[in-house]
Design a protein around this motif. Structure first.
Motif, short mmCIF file in Angstrom:
data_model
loop_
_atom_site.label_atom_id
_atom_site.label_comp_id
_atom_site.label_asym_id
_atom_site.label_seq_id
_atom_site.Cartn_x
_atom_site.Cartn_y
_atom_site.Cartn_z
N THR A 106 53.40 27.45 41.94
CA THR A 106 53.08 28.36 43.04
C THR A 106 54.32 28.72 43.83
OG1 THR A 106 52.69 26.57 44.62
CG2 THR A 106 50.83 27.24 43.22
N ALA A 115 52.89 35.39 41.86
CA ALA A 115 51.83 36.39 41.71
C ALA A 115 51.88 37.07 40.35
CB ALA A 115 51.94 37.44 42.82
N MET A 190 45.37 36.24 46.57
CA MET A 190 46.81 36.04 46.64
C MET A 190 47.39 36.45 47.99
SD MET A 190 47.44 34.45 43.94
CE MET A 190 49.23 34.45 43.78
#
Length: 341
Positions: A106, A115, A190
């Motif tokens: 992440t 992302a 997100m």
């Protein structure tokens, strides 16, 4: 943000194992569960495609395969003309397919392309599911009197749940889906994660200019609009749970081409911090309103279950609802939701 394994404590008692057969198909190692358990009388096979979570592997899905196959095979029946097998494979950049470990991490873990990496990985997994559907039959059934594969279902957990949403919307041969702690709205989940991760591209404008920034590029948004459920229906616009008649006509055409006649079970943890239900809720409100109201003629069954007190986990209540849902679809019986736990 710590990433728990949602499958770690799924079963209070592990289900009895079923057979596993390994196949190399189109460069992908696929494990087929339940082939040996198919009855000699079997004429039609349903395939349950199992998509694991981020940082996991196909091995994580064995207990889910065992549970669903045992539940179906143990149902009373005068014959066993309909059989169930389950297929698991590693998501892209996971397990046997790992190329770059950091790409699975992440923003907080140091992956500046979180992302792009996460979306492209599970989008690729959704495409791989379609590819494997194309070729599975030629590997597992060779005899002239072999049963035919007549139905496909998909079940995904966490990252696999995101992929399962895409498969449900974009693969016409998949007529039913189980989404466990996944989200149909990549933009919302997100953007929320960017806020929690305190990204500068979010903080500098309080999120107003996050979309299109280096952390969420315009080209990524274009990809999302081609295959993400929210992206397909609404793009970057806000989701309207009660669209006008004009908008209903536009949305109805998309729903007809994507999910008409399909069935889906969505299981979400009420206390999930990693994939919070609040990120899926606007889309689920729209979908529930549509399928029970103005789009009722589309004959789409939606079961939207939120389990109080459950975090980012595949809880025992979710397991029970999953096995009931899968077996009811195979049996062709009306699906009746049970209590959440």
């Amino acid at each position: 943000m710590a990433t728990p394994n949602p499958l770690e404590k799924t079963h209070s008692e592990p289900p009895a194992p079923v057979s596993e057969s390994w196949f190399h198909i189109a460069g992908i190692l696929a494990v087929v569960h339940g082939l040996a358990e198919l009855a000699p009388s079997c004429k039609s096979v349903s395939v349950l495609w199992l998509l694991h979570g981020r940082l996991g592997s196909k091995d994580d899905m064995a207990s889910t395969a065992n549970k669903c196959i045992n539940d179906w095979n143990q149902r009373p029946s005068s014959d066993r003309k309909v059989g169930l097998i389950a297929v698991a494979f590693d998501q892209r950049n996971h397990g046997s397919r790992e190329v770059q470990r950091v790409a699975n991490q992440t923003w907080r873990d140091g992956n500046v392309r979180h992302a792009q990496d996460m979306f492209s990985i599970f989008h690729g997994t959704a495409l791989d599911t379609s590819l494997l559907i194309d070729h599975l039959g030629s590997y597992v059934f060779h005899a002239a009197d072999a049963p035919s594969i007549d139905q496909h279902l998909v079940l995904g957990v966490s990252l696999g749940g995101h992929a399962a949403w895409q498969v449900f919307f974009n693969e016409p041969r998949v007529t039913a889906a189980v989404v466990i702690i996944g989200c149909p709205d990549y933009i919302r989940v997100m953007t929320d994660r960017a806020r929690l991760s305190k990204l500068e591209t979010y903080k500098s404008s309080n999120g107003a200019e996050f979309l299109g920034s280096k952390d969420f590029p315009t080209a990524l948004i274009s990809s999302i609009q081609k295959c993400d459920p929210r992206g397909l229906l609404f793009g970057t616009s806000e989701i309207n749970p009660n669209p006008s008649e004009k908008e209903q006509a536009r949305l109805g055409q998309i729903l007809d081409s994507k999910i008409k006649g399909k069935q889906i079970l969505v299981c979400s943890g009420g206390d999930d911090k990693l994939v919070p239900y609040r990120c899926a809720e606007p889309f689920m409100k729209f979908l529930n309103n549509a399928t029970s109201g103005w789009y009722k003629g589309g004959n789409v069954y939606v079961e939207d279950n939120v389990y109080p007190g459950i975090g980012h986990a595949y809880s025992e209540g979710m397991v029970n609802d999953t096995t009931r849902f899968v077996s009811d679809i195979l049996a062709g019986t009306p699906i009746k939701p049970t209590s959440k736990m």
